[in-house]
Design an enzyme around this catalytic site. Structure first.
Site, PDB file in Angstrom:
ATOM      1  N   LYS A 204       0.843  -1.202   0.000  1.00 27.84           N
ATOM      2  CA  LYS A 204       0.000   0.000   0.000  1.00 27.84           C
ATOM      3  C   LYS A 204       0.878   1.251   0.000  1.00 27.84           C
ATOM      4  CE  LYS A 204      -3.322   2.377   2.903  1.00 27.84           C
ATOM      5  NZ  LYS A 204      -4.118   2.337   4.127  1.00 27.84           N
ATOM      6  N   GLU A 210      10.724  -4.788   4.035  1.00 26.09           N
ATOM      7  CA  GLU A 210      10.755  -6.208   3.646  1.00 26.09           C
ATOM      8  C   GLU A 210      10.358  -6.378   2.176  1.00 26.09           C
ATOM      9  OE1 GLU A 210       9.328  -5.014   6.411  1.00 26.09           O
ATOM     10  OE2 GLU A 210       9.192  -6.527   8.000  1.00 26.09           O
ATOM     11  N   GLY A 265      -4.607  -1.821   5.667  1.00 23.46           N
ATOM     12  CA  GLY A 265      -3.841  -2.977   5.196  1.00 23.46           C
ATOM     13  C   GLY A 265      -4.516  -4.306   5.502  1.00 23.46           C
ATOM     14  N   ARG A 266      -4.942  -4.491   6.749  1.00 23.81           N
ATOM     15  CA  ARG A 266      -5.503  -5.788   7.148  1.00 23.81           C
ATOM     16  C   ARG A 266      -6.934  -5.978   6.644  1.00 23.81           C
ATOM     17  NH1 ARG A 266      -4.117  -2.510  11.122  1.00 23.81           N
ATOM     18  NH2 ARG A 266      -5.623  -1.622  12.564  1.00 23.81           N
ATOM     19  N   GLU A 351      -4.199  -6.769  15.471  1.00 26.75           N
ATOM     20  CA  GLU A 351      -3.661  -5.496  14.984  1.00 26.75           C
ATOM     21  C   GLU A 351      -4.713  -4.391  15.138  1.00 26.75           C
ATOM     22  OE1 GLU A 351      -2.126  -5.375  10.931  1.00 26.75           O
ATOM     23  OE2 GLU A 351      -0.670  -3.849  11.460  1.00 26.75           O
ATOM     24  N   HIS A 382      -5.595 -33.311  19.379  1.00 23.53           N
ATOM     25  CA  HIS A 382      -4.533 -34.183  19.870  1.00 23.53           C
ATOM     26  C   HIS A 382      -3.409 -33.352  20.465  1.00 23.53           C
ATOM     27  CE1 HIS A 382      -6.581 -37.574  17.991  1.00 23.53           C
ATOM     28  NE2 HIS A 382      -6.926 -36.684  17.086  1.00 23.53           N
ATOM     29  N   LYS A 510       8.832  -0.896  12.857  1.00 22.89           N
ATOM     30  CA  LYS A 510       9.454  -0.514  11.575  1.00 22.89           C
ATOM     31  C   LYS A 510      10.543   0.541  11.822  1.00 22.89           C
ATOM     32  CE  LYS A 510       5.508  -1.039   8.401  1.00 22.89           C
ATOM     33  NZ  LYS A 510       4.721  -0.419   7.359  1.00 22.89           N
TER      34      LYS A 510
END
Ligand SMILES: O=P(O)(O)OC[C@H]1O[C@H](O)[C@H](O)[C@@H](O)[C@@H]1O
Length: 545
Positions: A204, A210, A265-266, A351, A382, A510
């Site tokens: 965005k 990264e 973003g999310r 977030e 399990h 960041k």
């Protein structure tokens, strides 16, 4: 103290919850409990009867929602009001799945035409890649997509693609790279052919370290395979709201798919960030995903609170977090295709609602977002289900299962379903000491040993769960399911009066990461940080212990 914890309703809920009987008793008291505490909408069915609630609890919870002006807050989001008050932004992911004829105003202009134009651009691109018309630099069709992005520009596309595996276009595969750890991109590129690989760079901001680093490495790899600078336009596309930065970076202007500030973003998988999904499942299926989410938007915006699925789920979460001391919520997907969903909902919720001050900056004096985690059933049974059944923490659970499998095979789905339902039953009813003892009646143990073992087999029960069902996992039901959790997150934020749409904690990471990177590359050892951070940086600079 905040007004919220001072309110009569809050105090009434505190008093009420402590005196509610065990769920076993609540079921025994009311044979209509399931009918009264289940709701169906948008292809989803929610059974919320296995919760620590009766009519009074629900009434109090919906009063709390009304006192928080929930209905107005929902309308404000859909209307494009600037509800993200720290970043001065509207929150309009719902506009991405709106109908073409709708009019939604953000910053004074109708944004629906731009949304439609971008969908049309995506459709054209997807069609040309899937049909093989889009050629790589040696004239071959694309066989592999490498999607580069992180956070919201990664997890949604990855998890939705995984969930929609039965809908993938034959002959196209997608690989997701998020981590800056070179291992991620190196492992993904192994075995790929540059001639038939398409890179989709999603960011965005077009400023995330990264993603920029991984894209540069992808470009170097591409050129090292024999391609030239001119060939880049055939193999690299970008999705971003920062078109200027993308062009400066060298992206071909025709290969840039826009998104906008008003998409968090999310919450962005519905935008062009969803391009990898569309490439895999085709545009019709991508639009079906949007349609499922739109149906849930309509339900959320127009349904009275007591029948409103996201509101019900949110208020139940408020109940456990604020009145039963629960700090965690588990998502259990009884469908292998949905195995990634817990991680997606974790990002979405943690977030959004990992906040400690209200919109006006007051410190909260109540719990906000819980820890969200989970995994696929039956595997978890399990492992960590032991703690759900007998641990000391109260962990409400959501069980999610389609009634029909994409892979009907023998008795598999019957067994899967029976495990799913069996778990919710066991969590609710538990096992009393007398029941455990009775189960041991035929054993050869003496009485004291029986009593000891029985004590260990006791399960208190009264552990809450929701069961969410759908006919089949399709793009439409998946869209509705994800939108359901988005709105659930929103409602909780509204009750807690927090901003669910900023992420300053993530931003700090960041910022500090960049600061430390400078020190790692400096001419001299780090001396200005705390002793631990200095020493770690300097150890890293040495490269060995
Ligand atoms: O899409 P980008 O600008 O590269 O951002 C990627 C991610 O960065 C941060 O982690 C934000 O908190 C996320 O919400 C965002 O999705």
């Amino acid at each position: 103290m905040t007004k919220l914890t001072q309110s009569t309703t809050w105090k009434a809920l505190q008093a009420h919850t402590s005196q509610l009987p065990h769920m076993r008793e609540l079921f025994a008291q009311n044979p209509q409990r399931f009918e009264q505490m289940s709701v169906k909408s948008c292809g989803l069915f929610l059974d919320y009867s296995k919760n620590r609630i009766n009519d009074d609890t629900l009434e109090l919870l919906f009063s709390l929602a009304k006192e928080a002006n929930l209905t107005d807050k929902i309308a404000a989001m859909f209307n494009g009001d600037v509800i993200n008050n720290t970043e001065h932004r509207a929150v309009l992911h719902t506009a991405l799945r709106s109908k073409a004829e709708q009019e939604i105003i953000a910053e004074g202009a109708n944004i629906v035409p731009e949304v439609q134009q971008t969908l049309a651009k995506m459709a054209e691109f997807v069609e040309s890649v899937q049909s093989g018309q889009w050629k790589g630099y040696t004239g071959k069709a694309i066989t592999d997509v490498v999607s580069i992005g992180i956070g919201g520009s990664f997890l949604g596309p990855k998890i939705v693609s995984q969930a929609l595996r039965p809908y993938w276009h034959a002959g196209l595969n997608c690989h997701f790279v998020a981590n800056v750890d070179a291992t991620s991109i190196c492992e993904k590129l192994k075995g790929l052919n540059a001639e038939t690989t398409l890179f989709v760079m999603s960011s965005k901001s077009f400023g995330t370290q990264e993603t920029l680093t991984n894209t540069l490495s992808a470009k170097e790899w591409f050129l090292a395979q024999g391609a030239t600078q001119q060939d880049i336009a055939k193999h690299f596309v970008a999705v971003t709201s920062n078109v200027t930065k993308a062009t400066e970076f060298g992206m071909d202007a025709n290969n840039i798919f826009p998104m906008w500030d008003w998409v968090g973003g999310r919450y962005s998988l519905w935008s062009a960030i969803g391009l990898p999904i569309a490439l895999l499942v085709g545009m019709d299926n991508f639009k079906a995903l949007l349609d499922g989410a739109h149906q849930m938007d309509e339900h959320f915006a127009n349904t009275p609170l007591p029948q409103n699925m996201p509101v019900i789920m949110a208020m139940l979460s408020v109940l456990y977090g604020n009145f039963h001391g629960s700090q965690s919520h588990v998502i259990l997907t009884y469908d292998h295709y949905l195995r990634g969903l817990p991680a997606y909902f974790q990002q979405l919720d943690m977030e959004s609602n990992g906040k400690s001050v209200t919109l006006d900056g007051t410190d909260v004096d109540y719990s906000t977002g819980p820890v969200i985690w989970g995994g696929e059933g039956t595997n978890g049974q399990h492992a960590y289900h032991q703690l759900l059944h007998q641990g000391t923490a109260l962990i409400p659970a959501d069980f999610i299962m389609p009634l029909q499998s994409h892979n009907p095979l023998g008795e598999h789905h019957d067994q899967l379903a029976s495990n799913c339902f069996g778990q919710t039953q066991a969590l609710m009813q538990g096992r009393t000491f007398e029941e455990a003892l009775a189960e041991l009646s035929n054993s050869k143990l003496d009485e004291p040993q029986k009593a000891l073992i029985a004590k260990h087999k006791v399960m208190s029960g009264n552990k809450p769960s929701n069961t969410l069902l759908m006919d089949k996992l399709t793009p439409t039901t998946l869209g509705a399911l994800i939108a359901l959790y988005e709105h659930r997150t929103f409602v909780q934020g509204a009750i807690w009066q927090i901003n669910s749409f900023d992420q300053w904690g993530v931003e700090l990471g960041k910022q500090l990461g960049n600061d430390v990177l400078e020190r790692i590359g400096a001419d001299q050892d780090a001396t200005e940080l705390d002793s631990s951070s200095n020493a770690l940086v300097n150890l890293y600079r040495q490269g060995k212990l």
